[in-house]
Design an enzyme around this catalytic site. Structure first.
Site, PDB file in Angstrom:
ATOM      1  N   SER A 146       7.316  17.507  16.619  1.00  0.00           N
ATOM      2  CA  SER A 146       6.749  18.738  16.074  1.00  0.00           C
ATOM      3  C   SER A 146       7.035  18.780  14.585  1.00  0.00           C
ATOM      4  CB  SER A 146       7.395  19.937  16.773  1.00  0.00           C
ATOM      5  OG  SER A 146       7.292  21.087  15.953  1.00  0.00           O
ATOM      6  N   GLU A 192      -1.439  14.197  27.189  1.00  0.00           N
ATOM      7  CA  GLU A 192      -2.198  15.445  26.973  1.00  0.00           C
ATOM      8  C   GLU A 192      -3.593  15.157  26.436  1.00  0.00           C
ATOM      9  OE1 GLU A 192       1.183  18.823  26.140  1.00  0.00           O
ATOM     10  OE2 GLU A 192       0.635  17.517  24.493  1.00  0.00           O
ATOM     11  N   ASN A 219       7.059  15.375  22.433  1.00  0.00           N
ATOM     12  CA  ASN A 219       5.915  15.874  23.204  1.00  0.00           C
ATOM     13  C   ASN A 219       5.108  14.740  23.848  1.00  0.00           C
ATOM     14  OD1 ASN A 219       6.486  18.549  22.519  1.00  0.00           O
ATOM     15  ND2 ASN A 219       5.349  18.379  20.590  1.00  0.00           N
ATOM     16  N   SER A 277     -32.303   7.244  15.022  1.00  0.00           N
ATOM     17  CA  SER A 277     -31.269   6.967  16.018  1.00  0.00           C
ATOM     18  C   SER A 277     -30.348   5.828  15.582  1.00  0.00           C
ATOM     19  CB  SER A 277     -31.896   6.654  17.377  1.00  0.00           C
ATOM     20  OG  SER A 277     -32.821   5.592  17.270  1.00  0.00           O
ATOM     21  N   LYS A 294      11.772  18.431  19.218  1.00  0.00           N
ATOM     22  CA  LYS A 294      10.689  18.204  20.186  1.00  0.00           C
ATOM     23  C   LYS A 294      10.345  16.730  20.384  1.00  0.00           C
ATOM     24  CE  LYS A 294       8.561  20.844  22.186  1.00  0.00           C
ATOM     25  NZ  LYS A 294       7.413  21.676  21.840  1.00  0.00           N
ATOM     26  N   TYR A 342     -42.080   7.725  29.444  1.00  0.00           N
ATOM     27  CA  TYR A 342     -41.133   7.887  28.336  1.00  0.00           C
ATOM     28  C   TYR A 342     -41.399   9.173  27.553  1.00  0.00           C
ATOM     29  CZ  TYR A 342     -38.488   7.086  24.055  1.00  0.00           C
ATOM     30  OH  TYR A 342     -37.613   7.227  23.002  1.00  0.00           O
ATOM     31  N   GLN A 399     -34.223   9.456  23.736  1.00  0.00           N
ATOM     32  CA  GLN A 399     -33.438   8.840  22.672  1.00  0.00           C
ATOM     33  C   GLN A 399     -32.013   9.415  22.625  1.00  0.00           C
ATOM     34  OE1 GLN A 399     -35.139   7.801  18.785  1.00  0.00           O
ATOM     35  NE2 GLN A 399     -33.860   9.393  17.912  1.00  0.00           N
ATOM     36  N   LYS A 410     -28.343   7.948  24.383  1.00  0.00           N
ATOM     37  CA  LYS A 410     -27.309   7.069  23.824  1.00  0.00           C
ATOM     38  C   LYS A 410     -26.206   7.868  23.124  1.00  0.00           C
ATOM     39  CE  LYS A 410     -30.874   4.931  22.188  1.00  0.00           C
ATOM     40  NZ  LYS A 410     -31.790   5.408  23.253  1.00  0.00           N
ATOM     41  N   THR A 453       3.362  19.677  47.364  1.00  0.00           N
ATOM     42  CA  THR A 453       2.047  20.270  47.635  1.00  0.00           C
ATOM     43  C   THR A 453       2.116  21.677  47.058  1.00  0.00           C
ATOM     44  OG1 THR A 453       2.731  21.134  49.782  1.00  0.00           O
ATOM     45  CG2 THR A 453       1.677  18.968  49.795  1.00  0.00           C
ATOM     46  N   HIS A 454       1.009  22.166  46.545  1.00  0.00           N
ATOM     47  CA  HIS A 454       0.996  23.481  45.867  1.00  0.00           C
ATOM     48  C   HIS A 454       1.988  23.524  44.701  1.00  0.00           C
ATOM     49  CE1 HIS A 454      -1.063  24.898  49.563  1.00  0.00           C
ATOM     50  NE2 HIS A 454      -0.164  24.136  50.164  1.00  0.00           N
ATOM     51  N   ASN A 503     -40.199   1.110  24.027  1.00  0.00           N
ATOM     52  CA  ASN A 503     -39.762   1.787  25.252  1.00  0.00           C
ATOM     53  C   ASN A 503     -39.144   0.822  26.266  1.00  0.00           C
ATOM     54  OD1 ASN A 503     -40.857   3.903  23.932  1.00  0.00           O
ATOM     55  ND2 ASN A 503     -42.570   4.246  25.356  1.00  0.00           N
TER      56      ASN A 503
HETATM   57  N1  ARG Z   1     -35.307   5.007  19.464  1.00  0.00           N
HETATM   58  C1  ARG Z   1     -36.013   5.281  20.666  1.00  0.00           C
HETATM   59  C2  ARG Z   1     -35.060   5.548  21.824  1.00  0.00           C
HETATM   60  O1  ARG Z   1     -33.940   5.240  21.733  1.00  0.00           O
HETATM   61  C3  ARG Z   1     -36.886   4.128  21.049  1.00  0.00           C
HETATM   62  C4  ARG Z   1     -38.167   4.244  20.375  1.00  0.00           C
HETATM   63  C5  ARG Z   1     -39.227   4.716  21.227  1.00  0.00           C
HETATM   64  N2  ARG Z   1     -39.972   5.614  20.449  1.00  0.00           N
HETATM   65  C6  ARG Z   1     -41.184   6.054  20.765  1.00  0.00           C
HETATM   66  N3  ARG Z   1     -41.717   6.903  19.979  1.00  0.00           N
HETATM   67  N4  ARG Z   1     -41.789   5.695  21.859  1.00  0.00           N
HETATM   68  O2  ARG Z   1     -35.469   6.077  22.826  1.00  0.00           O
END
Ligand code: ARG
Length: 488
Positions: A281, A294, A289, A26, A287, A321, A326, A329, A158-159, A113
């Site tokens: 363009s 957008e 734009n 990660s 153009k 957990y 993971q 994120k 409206t509309h 965790n």
């Molecule tokens: N990288 C993990 C996360 O973002 C945290 C690690 C926890 N890993 C585990 N095997 N308990 O969730």
């Protein structure tokens, strides 16, 4: 023989399959938590010292190593492509390089965790503050527009059919109003996540005699420690909530964008975007734009996707957990950064949009946008509204046949169609009169819009002082926490 280089390798003899090793990493995304992770390491080390795990001298060394690593990363950036599995492993390895075996004791009574849950909340605090600032800046830009055009008429729709005259200022403040609710949503969401999970360990709570209230205070969590270690390590509803707010903000931005894109069409001709936010363009030399708006409209789709993705990830996960978490994120962080960018670009686009005031006024003056006001005049003369509606409908039909506006109906036609009225229709149905009549709170009358602009200016001033206080952004003890470093 333990799994080489892994903090959990004790019972493993073989290596990870390289494909899985890559798959489970990660760091490419969670390196943005680096400075938050150093902060939690610092607080946890202090707590361990209080509990007798480190003596004063050892704590000094650990703190020194954390400071040194922070300085190193401020200068050189955090390596997103390191071989470490995640940011927590990378920090542990780097601290070991700086204070040796002492670093191996920092993980006493702690798990990744509760660590990641804490890091993420610290990181989100900065991102929420960023979104709040973005909302502020966009609202300030809209208020500026509203001030400049508080009395300038344009057609209201409206509309997507022309309906009644409004002021350009009233339109600008409508979008600011929606965003002000999003600002409240951000603050609400922040308030609910403002509790410290550190000390929950892997799932069942820490065995070390740490004072979790002190930890929460040190890390700036206003609502103290979390109350249940299972929930603290497993819960992600605060992320879903934030994803919803981001989706709502970008949805509001997409509506603002759509309005301005329409205003900039040749068909409407109300707005021209300046060079700073327009593109051309590659083929058609003429153009200009409205790409900025957008893209804002388009990116809203991806942020909405993040909300769906997070909800789907959390759905059905058993307590507590699971590694699924993971992926939270990867989903949320880009969505939040995108939201901040959209707020910024939307403000730029509004700032660089110039209204053709004369053309807007002319469009508000044609097409029977004052028909409701004519019905109201009949009501004043004693005609029940429903009847007045019918009478004016017939008058509009006749005016269309004759190719004139209602106030320009020839005298004989007017006497036949509207015998109840003998006032000066040109005056009573002028755009100015139509606007001025709507002076009740919330209405589009120039005087009302001017009053709203003043109220907004006061509001913005309050917002400006409120954010730093609410998010503790100015009085961070540790200068290494700045978010611009953590995203480097
Ligand atoms: N990288 C993990 C996360 O973002 C945290 C690690 C926890 N890993 C585990 N095997 N308990 O969730």
């Amino acid at each position: 023989m333990s799994q080489p280089g892994q903090m959990w390798g004790g019972r493993f003899a073989g290596s990870l399959d390289p494909a899985f090793a890559e798959f489970q990493k990660s760091l490419p995304i969670d390196h943005v938590l680096a400075f938050a992770d150093l902060e939690t390491n610092l607080a946890w080390s202090d707590a361990l010292a209080q509990a007798g795990v480190f003596d004063d001298e050892e704590l000094e060394k650990v703190r020194g190593a954390i400071d040194d690593l922070a300085e190193h990363w401020i200068e050189h950036g955090v390596p997103a492509d390191d071989e470490a599995e995640d940011i927590h492993s990378l920090v542990e390895r780097e601290l070991q390089a700086r204070c040796g075996d002492l670093a191996k004791r920092i993980h006493t009574g702690r798990s990744r965790n509760d660590q990641v849950a804490t890091d993420l909340r610290l990181f989100l605090r900065e991102r929420i503050a960023g979104c709040i600032e973005g909302v502020h800046d966009l609202c300030a830009t809209l208020v500026e527009k509203a001030k400049q055009h508080a009395a300038d008429p344009m057609p209201g729709y409206t509309h997507l059919q022309r309906a009644q005259p409004i002021t350009i200022g009233h339109h600008a403040l409508a979008h600011a109003e929606a965003l002000s609710r999003d600002r409240e949503r951000l603050i609400d969401a922040f308030d609910r996540m403002d509790q410290c999970p550190l000390g929950s360990a892997a799932l069942a709570g820490t065995t070390v005699a740490v004072d979790r209230q002190v930890l929460a205070d040190q890390l700036g969590f206003e609502n103290g420690p979390t109350r249940n270690s299972l929930d603290a390590t497993a819960a992600r509803d605060h992320l879903c909530e934030l994803a919803f707010v981001a989706a709502m903000i970008t949805t509001h931005l997409s509506r603002l964008a759509e309005d301005y894109i329409f205003f900039a069409t040749q068909e409407a001709g109300f707005v021209t975007f300046g060079d700073a936010v327009s593109t051309g363009s590659s083929l058609m030399p003429q153009k200009r734009n409205p790409d900025a708006m957008e893209l804002v409209r388009g990116k809203a789709g991806r942020v909405q996707g993040a909300l769906m993705a997070l909800m789907s990830t959390v759905k059905g996960l058993p307590m507590a957990y699971n590694r699924d978490l993971q992926t939270d994120k990867e989903t949320l962080i880009p969505a939040l950064l995108e939201t901040e960018a959209c707020l910024h670009v939307a403000a730029l686009a509004v700032h660089h949009a110039t209204f053709d005031v004369a053309r807007c006024a002319a469009a508000a003056d044609r097409g029977y946008l004052n028909a409701t006001d004519l019905a109201d005049l009949l009501v004043d003369a004693g005609v029940p509204f429903r009847e007045a509606h019918g009478i004016v409908g017939r008058a509009v039909n006749r005016a269309v046949e004759l190719g004139v506006e209602l106030q320009d109906l020839p005298d004989d036609e007017r006497k036949a169609l509207l015998p109840q009225l003998d006032c000066d229709l040109r005056e009573a149905l002028s755009v100015r009169a139509v606007l001025d009549r709507r002076s009740a709170v919330g209405g589009t009358a120039p005087a009302r819009v001017q009053a709203e602009v003043r109220a907004w200016e006061e509001q913005l001033a309050e917002w400006a002082t409120g954010v730093e206080e609410a998010f503790d952004l100015d009085d961070d003890e540790d200068p290494d926490d700045d978010d611009d470093e953590s995203t480097s």
